[in-house]
Design a protein around this motif. Structure first.
Motif, PDB file in Angstrom:
ATOM      1  N   GLU A  36       0.827  -1.200   0.000  1.00 13.49           N
ATOM      2  CA  GLU A  36       0.000   0.000   0.000  1.00 13.49           C
ATOM      3  C   GLU A  36       0.868   1.260   0.000  1.00 13.49           C
ATOM      4  O   GLU A  36       0.586   2.220  -0.720  1.00 13.49           O
ATOM      5  CB  GLU A  36      -0.927  -0.004   1.221  1.00 13.49           C
ATOM      6  CG  GLU A  36      -2.071  -1.004   1.140  1.00 13.49           C
ATOM      7  CD  GLU A  36      -1.679  -2.431   1.526  1.00 13.49           C
ATOM      8  OE1 GLU A  36      -0.465  -2.710   1.682  1.00 13.49           O
ATOM      9  OE2 GLU A  36      -2.581  -3.270   1.672  1.00 13.49           O
ATOM     10  N   ARG A  39       2.479   1.720  -3.397  1.00 13.66           N
ATOM     11  CA  ARG A  39       1.539   2.242  -4.397  1.00 13.66           C
ATOM     12  C   ARG A  39       1.267   3.724  -4.174  1.00 13.66           C
ATOM     13  O   ARG A  39       1.107   4.480  -5.122  1.00 13.66           O
ATOM     14  CB  ARG A  39       0.240   1.438  -4.372  1.00 13.66           C
ATOM     15  CG  ARG A  39       0.450   0.067  -4.980  1.00 13.66           C
ATOM     16  CD  ARG A  39      -0.815  -0.767  -5.120  1.00 13.66           C
ATOM     17  NE  ARG A  39      -0.418  -2.047  -5.683  1.00 13.66           N
ATOM     18  CZ  ARG A  39      -0.629  -3.240  -5.118  1.00 13.66           C
ATOM     19  NH1 ARG A  39      -1.275  -3.318  -3.971  1.00 13.66           N
ATOM     20  NH2 ARG A  39      -0.220  -4.342  -5.695  1.00 13.66           N
ATOM     21  N   ALA A  42       4.282   5.536  -5.511  1.00 15.38           N
ATOM     22  CA  ALA A  42       4.290   5.512  -6.974  1.00 15.38           C
ATOM     23  C   ALA A  42       3.271   6.489  -7.545  1.00 15.38           C
ATOM     24  O   ALA A  42       3.449   7.022  -8.636  1.00 15.38           O
ATOM     25  CB  ALA A  42       4.003   4.092  -7.475  1.00 15.38           C
ATOM     26  N   ALA A  43       2.213   6.718  -6.788  1.00 13.39           N
ATOM     27  CA  ALA A  43       1.165   7.613  -7.269  1.00 13.39           C
ATOM     28  C   ALA A  43       1.433   9.069  -6.905  1.00 13.39           C
ATOM     29  O   ALA A  43       0.610   9.937  -7.172  1.00 13.39           O
ATOM     30  CB  ALA A  43      -0.193   7.173  -6.704  1.00 13.39           C
ATOM     31  N   ASP A 138      -9.784  -0.304 -10.502  1.00 12.94           N
ATOM     32  CA  ASP A 138      -8.399  -0.309 -10.984  1.00 12.94           C
ATOM     33  C   ASP A 138      -8.194  -1.435 -11.999  1.00 12.94           C
ATOM     34  O   ASP A 138      -7.676  -1.221 -13.097  1.00 12.94           O
ATOM     35  CB  ASP A 138      -7.449  -0.478  -9.794  1.00 12.94           C
ATOM     36  CG  ASP A 138      -5.987  -0.565 -10.196  1.00 12.94           C
ATOM     37  OD1 ASP A 138      -5.426   0.480 -10.575  1.00 12.94           O
ATOM     38  OD2 ASP A 138      -5.408  -1.663 -10.141  1.00 12.94           O
ATOM     39  N   ALA A 166      -5.130   0.671  -4.292  1.00 16.95           N
ATOM     40  CA  ALA A 166      -5.748   1.209  -5.519  1.00 16.95           C
ATOM     41  C   ALA A 166      -6.352   2.574  -5.256  1.00 16.95           C
ATOM     42  O   ALA A 166      -6.539   3.361  -6.184  1.00 16.95           O
ATOM     43  CB  ALA A 166      -6.817   0.250  -6.051  1.00 16.95           C
ATOM     44  N   PHE A 168      -4.923   4.966  -4.188  1.00 18.72           N
ATOM     45  CA  PHE A 168      -3.924   5.953  -4.606  1.00 18.72           C
ATOM     46  C   PHE A 168      -3.709   5.960  -6.115  1.00 18.72           C
ATOM     47  O   PHE A 168      -3.269   6.950  -6.679  1.00 18.72           O
ATOM     48  CB  PHE A 168      -2.585   5.693  -3.901  1.00 18.72           C
ATOM     49  CG  PHE A 168      -2.705   5.703  -2.403  1.00 18.72           C
ATOM     50  CD1 PHE A 168      -3.116   6.845  -1.733  1.00 18.72           C
ATOM     51  CD2 PHE A 168      -2.423   4.568  -1.670  1.00 18.72           C
ATOM     52  CE1 PHE A 168      -3.243   6.853  -0.354  1.00 18.72           C
ATOM     53  CE2 PHE A 168      -2.541   4.572  -0.290  1.00 18.72           C
ATOM     54  CZ  PHE A 168      -2.953   5.711   0.371  1.00 18.72           C
ATOM     55  N   THR A 169      -3.995   4.853  -6.778  1.00 16.43           N
ATOM     56  CA  THR A 169      -3.669   4.768  -8.199  1.00 16.43           C
ATOM     57  C   THR A 169      -4.862   5.126  -9.091  1.00 16.43           C
ATOM     58  O   THR A 169      -4.668   5.586 -10.207  1.00 16.43           O
ATOM     59  CB  THR A 169      -3.169   3.357  -8.568  1.00 16.43           C
ATOM     60  OG1 THR A 169      -4.206   2.405  -8.292  1.00 16.43           O
ATOM     61  CG2 THR A 169      -1.954   2.981  -7.737  1.00 16.43           C
TER      62      THR A 169
ATOM     63  N   GLY B 240      -4.938  -2.738 -14.261  1.00 14.35           N
ATOM     64  CA  GLY B 240      -4.404  -1.889 -13.197  1.00 14.35           C
ATOM     65  C   GLY B 240      -3.099  -1.222 -13.609  1.00 14.35           C
ATOM     66  O   GLY B 240      -2.267  -1.828 -14.264  1.00 14.35           O
ATOM     67  N   GLN B 241      -2.958   0.019 -13.187  1.00 20.19           N
ATOM     68  CA  GLN B 241      -1.787   0.784 -13.614  1.00 20.19           C
ATOM     69  C   GLN B 241      -0.526   0.349 -12.889  1.00 20.19           C
ATOM     70  O   GLN B 241       0.567   0.557 -13.372  1.00 20.19           O
ATOM     71  CB  GLN B 241      -2.028   2.268 -13.355  1.00 20.19           C
ATOM     72  CG  GLN B 241      -3.125   2.802 -14.264  1.00 20.19           C
ATOM     73  CD  GLN B 241      -3.308   4.289 -14.100  1.00 20.19           C
ATOM     74  OE1 GLN B 241      -2.608   4.898 -13.316  1.00 20.19           O
ATOM     75  NE2 GLN B 241      -4.235   4.856 -14.835  1.00 20.19           N
ATOM     76  N   VAL B 242      -0.682  -0.210 -11.742  1.00 16.90           N
ATOM     77  CA  VAL B 242       0.508  -0.553 -10.965  1.00 16.90           C
ATOM     78  C   VAL B 242       0.808  -2.040 -11.136  1.00 16.90           C
ATOM     79  O   VAL B 242       0.490  -2.643 -12.158  1.00 16.90           O
ATOM     80  CB  VAL B 242       0.319  -0.195  -9.472  1.00 16.90           C
ATOM     81  CG1 VAL B 242       1.680   0.120  -8.832  1.00 16.90           C
ATOM     82  CG2 VAL B 242      -0.580   1.001  -9.320  1.00 16.90           C
TER      83      VAL B 242
END
Lengths: 267, 267
Positions: A36, A39, A42-43, A138, A166, A168-169, B240-242
């Motif tokens: 988590e 992610r 990364a976001a 996501d 997810a 965050f993404t 999913g993007q990640v």
């Protein structure tokens, strides 16, 4: 730096982020779990502190996370197990807990690509359900999720956890339902509302082009705001042998998101 | 009859049914909640005792349930709130808790109508997830659910609750995976296994006719037993993007069950 006491003011402030009041006051959130946190990083979520217990942070994934967090402006704080346990939530203790600035995304900032599929979730009851829906969004390539209705606590730890990050993404924001409706109309999204009394079967609908899928809560459905000439309504077949056992919000979202994806991939 | 003490041997025996050991020893289960008990009764589950607190059992639904239970061989037991609270689980206290004989359904007894759609769930991790899948199976008209893999605790209170009682209305049984595979082959079910490395897209598959959808757990997927020339494999698209954020078992089941229903209704 090192902190050894759970009574340390930083630790106490971080622990308060598990409650909504703490999040609202500090405008920060708490993120538990290596995936988590990764992610969130990364976001582009801005870490403030990363608490870690070295004895549980030995594998590659943890090391990579500590390195990345250390390179940013976030502060690495080594703590003993009892401090991590104070900060962690649920049964899982992964040895890392992060404090981050609360992501600020308003409706006005939300700019999905033209022609996107987006989802609106109104009155979602449990943070865990919101997280599960975000996770499915996501996977299905939903471009944004708008949480409609007053007082939604987007970054509840259970929502973060159930989303597996997810939250965050997938671009996500919360706003009152009337503002969401205005936003959709101004951007000329076609609207499909899922209701138990929907006018047509979900499988007969067209999910291509700019489209907003609008889902209500399991207990209360959608508010009447989402009835209107420019809002089509669909229903999912319910073949249950007993009384009105409707689908969970999570299952309904999965069916609709993937039917939309199926049709959109075909074109 | 009335029982006023939580130390009463009947109450203590009933409370033990919240744990698997108690269920295995007594061959009984405990059911909490008015809807769940009503669904169990409607499905022919044999009640042994129905504990109720009159102060919480005043509405029509409760009264109807008490009347029906009283007409059967089950024993109505009036108790004070602290006894109901001892028996109830979770946060919800609805004022009624039932003890029932554990439904005995073996693979050999399972006889879905010819040409049915059935589901096999292997290695499901959490009772709550099993319950959620059963609830979706009920809604989508899945004719039976087989829980494959050793040691599944079918009537865990969390499974009953998450199913909202669908665990009683959908024919369900647990059996070791090899026995399930033999059963499916002997009855000439076409088999479609959902895997992250599935050979074709789920949406390109044919879900008509006698069909078994085979789903694994979120963490471990399906065992290699479910690879074979007579078992087709499909995958769900994951956009999913990640990193590898796969679908939850609950979401995957919902997508597959409803895609199957969509195709089967068309013919």
């Amino acid at each position: 730096m090192k902190i050894t006491s759970a009574a340390n003011p930083r630790v106490k402030a971080a622990a308060k982020l598990r409650e909504r009041r703490g999040r609202d006051e500090q405008r920060r959130i708490i993120i538990d779990g290596v995936r988590e946190i990764a992610r969130a990083l990364a976001a582009g979520v801005e870490l403030v502190e990363l608490y870690y217990f070295p004895g549980l942070a030995t594998d590659h994934e943890h090391q990579h996370l500590l390195k990345r967090a250390g390179e940013g402006r976030g502060m690495l704080i080594e703590v003993p197990p009892h401090v991590i346990e104070k900060l962690a939530f649920g049964q899982r203790v992964e040895g890392v807990v992060a404090v981050a600035k609360q992501p600020q995304q308003s409706l006005a900032d939300l700019a999905p690509p033209p022609g996107s599929l987006i989802a609106v979730i109104e009155g979602v009851e449990k943070p865990g359900n919101l997280g599960a829906i975000l996770r499915t969004a996501d996977a299905a390539g939903v471009a944004a999720v708008i949480v409609a209705g007053g007082g939604t606590d987007l970054y509840n730890p259970n929502a973060i956890r159930a989303s597996l990050g997810a939250i965050f993404t997938v671009p996500v924001c919360a706003a009152p339902s009337p503002a969401v409706l205005d936003w959709l109309r101004a951007r000329q999204y076609r609207m499909l509302a899922a209701r138990v009394d929907g006018a047509s079967d979900y499988a007969a609908a067209d999910y291509r082009g700019p489209l907003a899928l609008i889902l209500g809560s399991e207990a209360h459905g959608l508010s009447d705001l989402w009835r209107g000439e420019d809002i089509a309504s669909v229903k999912l077949p319910l073949l249950g042998q007993v009384d009105s056992l409707n689908l969970s919000a999570t299952a309904a979202a999965a069916v609709l998101f993937y039917e939309a994806l199926r049709q959109r991939r075909e074109t």
